[in-house]
Scaffold this active site. Structure first.
Site, PDB file in Angstrom:
ATOM      1  N   ASN A   9      43.831  37.328  35.055  1.00  0.00           N
ATOM      2  CA  ASN A   9      43.561  36.469  34.047  1.00  0.00           C
ATOM      3  C   ASN A   9      43.915  36.908  32.816  1.00  0.00           C
ATOM      4  O   ASN A   9      43.586  37.946  32.025  1.00  0.00           O
ATOM      5  CB  ASN A   9      41.827  36.227  33.935  1.00  0.00           C
ATOM      6  N   LYS A  11      44.209  35.284  30.027  1.00  0.00           N
ATOM      7  CA  LYS A  11      43.374  34.809  28.910  1.00  0.00           C
ATOM      8  C   LYS A  11      44.071  34.564  27.694  1.00  0.00           C
ATOM      9  O   LYS A  11      45.074  34.110  27.973  1.00  0.00           O
ATOM     10  CB  LYS A  11      42.354  35.865  28.364  1.00  0.00           C
ATOM     11  N   HIS A  97      34.564  30.238  33.583  1.00  0.00           N
ATOM     12  CA  HIS A  97      34.677  31.677  33.040  1.00  0.00           C
ATOM     13  C   HIS A  97      33.559  31.832  31.902  1.00  0.00           C
ATOM     14  O   HIS A  97      33.098  30.618  31.239  1.00  0.00           O
ATOM     15  CB  HIS A  97      35.989  31.790  32.481  1.00  0.00           C
ATOM     16  N   GLU A 169      31.348  37.487  37.967  1.00  0.00           N
ATOM     17  CA  GLU A 169      31.631  38.476  36.728  1.00  0.00           C
ATOM     18  C   GLU A 169      30.511  38.714  35.990  1.00  0.00           C
ATOM     19  O   GLU A 169      30.066  37.785  35.186  1.00  0.00           O
ATOM     20  CB  GLU A 169      32.859  37.669  35.848  1.00  0.00           C
ATOM     21  N   GLY A 175      35.183  43.130  29.874  1.00  0.00           N
ATOM     22  CA  GLY A 175      36.249  43.586  28.523  1.00  0.00           C
ATOM     23  C   GLY A 175      35.141  44.938  27.926  1.00  0.00           C
ATOM     24  O   GLY A 175      35.470  45.366  26.696  1.00  0.00           O
ATOM     25  N   SER A 215      36.007  44.795  34.016  1.00  0.00           N
ATOM     26  CA  SER A 215      36.540  46.131  34.064  1.00  0.00           C
ATOM     27  C   SER A 215      37.219  46.775  35.266  1.00  0.00           C
ATOM     28  O   SER A 215      37.040  47.841  35.361  1.00  0.00           O
ATOM     29  CB  SER A 215      35.604  46.837  33.313  1.00  0.00           C
ATOM     30  N   GLY A 236      41.065  41.045  33.915  1.00  0.00           N
ATOM     31  CA  GLY A 236      41.386  40.579  32.672  1.00  0.00           C
ATOM     32  C   GLY A 236      42.314  41.754  32.074  1.00  0.00           C
ATOM     33  O   GLY A 236      43.632  41.786  32.409  1.00  0.00           O
TER      34      GLY A 236
HETATM   35  P1  13P Z   1      38.160  42.383  31.951  1.00  0.00           P
HETATM   36  O1  13P Z   1      38.805  42.905  33.463  1.00  0.00           O
HETATM   37  O2  13P Z   1      38.910  42.586  30.732  1.00  0.00           O
HETATM   38  O3  13P Z   1      36.960  43.226  32.063  1.00  0.00           O
HETATM   39  O4  13P Z   1      37.738  41.045  31.963  1.00  0.00           O
HETATM   40  C1  13P Z   1      37.402  40.498  33.357  1.00  0.00           C
HETATM   41  C2  13P Z   1      37.533  38.818  33.318  1.00  0.00           C
HETATM   42  O5  13P Z   1      36.923  38.386  32.311  1.00  0.00           O
HETATM   43  C3  13P Z   1      38.381  38.341  34.284  1.00  0.00           C
HETATM   44  O6  13P Z   1      38.121  36.895  34.199  1.00  0.00           O
END
Ligand code: 13P
Length: 254
Positions: A9, A11, A97, A169, A175, A215, A236
């Site tokens: 993702n 983003k 999400h 998630e 993040g 993460s 992410g």
């Molecule tokens: P991170 O991997 O940066 O923690 O993000 C996870 C996420 O929101 C994937 O959609």
């Protein structure tokens, strides 16, 4: 065996040129996906066609949108319809999400409408669920996630549910560098599957891929993915680094 999926993702990150380079780097690194595995790239909407072109003919690599709207077409400035996605050959979309729920007020019932239009148009939703920190601290995360599933998915019949991918998630792990432990991930994934089983029966529940997100990195993917009810990840930050994401792809269960 359920499909094992490594979903990137991106983003709201990267320029077009950076995105092209990232996909080229990922393609050129050694990865070993088999017919039961897939890597899916949820890229920003302006890059969907670029990503489609780059991945065309590449086995087990697909493109996803990060969002779509619940209406077929019309005066909805700025939105993306499922027809637009299928007209460019995109058959996955990330829905619900936590960032969309939080910043764009997407509710469980609104997401149910989006799920419906996707299924009517043969687009596979990657449906995200997961609890915030205060719910985890109160110990009511199973009930919280159960409600998200009930309100967005439980109107579906078993055949429809089989077309959905679920991504758990926990918001406190997104993040933050704070991953759920593999035991916490397994516990929630098993609870989700049990819940699906109580509504749809064991056979159906056993077929649904449930991804973990929060993460995930090259260094922790294998210990999370090896858990019996974890069928890959939604990634992410680490999906923006070619070596990291390829390590995650290679950590999928065989
Ligand atoms: P991170 O991997 O940066 O923690 O993000 C996870 C996420 O929101 C994937 O959609």
């Amino acid at each position: 065996m359920r499909k094992q999926i490594a979903a990137a993702n991106w983003k709201m990150n990267l320029t077009l040129q950076q995105g092209e380079q990232l996909l080229e780097d990922i393609i050129s690194l050694p990865h070993q996906l088999n017919e039961n595995q897939e890597a899916v790239f949820a890229v920003p909407a302006p890059y969907l066609m670029m990503a489609q072109q780059k991945l065309r003919g590449k086995e087990y690599l697909s493109v996803a949108a990060q969002n779509c709207y619940s209406k077929k077409s019309g005066a909805y400035t700025g939105e993306i319809s499922v027809d637009m996605l299928s007209s460019i050959g995109v058959y996955y979309v990330v829905l619900g999400h936590s960032e969309r729920r939080e910043y764009f007020n997407e509710s469980n019932s609104f997401l149910a409408d989006k799920i419906n239009i996707c299924l009517l148009n043969n687009i596979t939703p990657i449906f995200c669920c997961g609890e915030p920190l205060e719910i985890r601290e109160a110990g009511t995360q199973n009930e919280y996630v159960a409600k998200q599933l009930q309100e967005s998915l439980y109107h579906l019949n078993a055949d429809q549910l089989l077309k959905i991918v679920i991504a758990y998630e926990p918001i406190w792990a997104i993040g933050t560098g704070k991953t759920a432990s593999s035991a916490q991930a397994q516990e929630m994934h098993a609870a989700i599957r049990k819940q699906l089983e109580s509504k749809y029966g064991k056979e159906t529940a056993e077929c649904i891929s449930i991804l973990y997100g929060g993460s995930v990195k090259g260094s922790n993917a294998a210990e999370i993915f090896v858990q019996p009810d974890v069928d890959g990840g939604l990634v992410g930050g680490a999906s923006l680094v070619a070596e990291e994401f390829v390590a995650i792809m290679n950590a999928l269960k065989k």
